[in-house]
Design a protein around this motif. Structure first.
Motif, short mmCIF file in Angstrom:
data_model
loop_
_atom_site.label_atom_id
_atom_site.label_comp_id
_atom_site.label_asym_id
_atom_site.label_seq_id
_atom_site.Cartn_x
_atom_site.Cartn_y
_atom_site.Cartn_z
N GLU A 106 0.83 -1.21 0.00
CA GLU A 106 0.00 0.00 0.00
C GLU A 106 0.86 1.26 0.00
O GLU A 106 0.59 2.21 -0.74
N LEU A 107 1.91 1.26 0.80
CA LEU A 107 2.80 2.43 0.84
C LEU A 107 3.54 2.63 -0.47
O LEU A 107 3.74 3.76 -0.92
N LEU A 108 3.95 1.53 -1.11
CA LEU A 108 4.59 1.66 -2.42
C LEU A 108 3.61 2.23 -3.44
O LEU A 108 3.99 3.07 -4.27
N GLY A 109 2.36 1.79 -3.37
CA GLY A 109 1.35 2.34 -4.27
C GLY A 109 1.11 3.83 -4.03
O GLY A 109 0.97 4.61 -4.99
N LEU A 110 1.08 4.22 -2.78
CA LEU A 110 0.89 5.64 -2.46
C LEU A 110 2.08 6.47 -2.92
O LEU A 110 1.92 7.60 -3.41
N THR A 111 3.27 5.91 -2.77
CA THR A 111 4.47 6.61 -3.24
C THR A 111 4.41 6.82 -4.74
O THR A 111 4.70 7.91 -5.25
N THR A 112 4.01 5.79 -5.46
CA THR A 112 3.87 5.90 -6.91
C THR A 112 2.82 6.94 -7.29
O THR A 112 3.04 7.76 -8.19
N ALA A 113 1.70 6.94 -6.60
CA ALA A 113 0.63 7.90 -6.89
C ALA A 113 1.07 9.34 -6.62
O ALA A 113 0.66 10.27 -7.31
N GLU A 148 4.12 10.44 -6.82
CA GLU A 148 5.37 10.74 -7.53
C GLU A 148 5.37 12.07 -8.27
O GLU A 148 6.36 12.82 -8.20
N PRO A 149 4.29 12.46 -8.97
CA PRO A 149 4.32 13.75 -9.67
C PRO A 149 4.51 14.96 -8.74
O PRO A 149 5.02 15.99 -9.17
N ALA A 150 4.13 14.82 -7.49
CA ALA A 150 4.22 15.95 -6.56
C ALA A 150 5.51 15.92 -5.74
O ALA A 150 5.79 16.87 -5.01
N LEU A 151 6.29 14.85 -5.86
CA LEU A 151 7.50 14.70 -5.06
C LEU A 151 8.75 14.87 -5.91
O LEU A 151 8.73 14.61 -7.10
N ALA A 152 9.83 15.26 -5.27
CA ALA A 152 11.11 15.32 -5.97
C ALA A 152 11.55 13.90 -6.30
O ALA A 152 11.27 12.95 -5.57
#
Length: 51
Positions: A24-31, A33-37
């Motif tokens: 779940e955390l990996l999925g959230l990180t992927t989602a 991604e456009p807002a993160l460095a």
């Protein structure tokens, strides 16, 4: 004259996650991604894959 800088970073804490929570955390990180460095995404993904 050149100046070298180094930013010390503490290692991330050990993770104690279930496989479901990790996925779940990996999925959230992927989602997010456009807002993160890019470096932030890389570090989060590496950290989550370590455990």
């Amino acid at each position: 004259m050149s100046v070298r800088t180094h930013r010390w970073q503490a290692p991330p804490p050990e993770l104690e996650l279930s496989a479901q929570a990790r996925a779940e955390l990996l999925g959230l990180t992927t989602a997010a991604e456009p807002a993160l460095a890019a470096r932030t995404v890389e570090r989060l993904t590496d950290w989550l894959h370590r455990g």
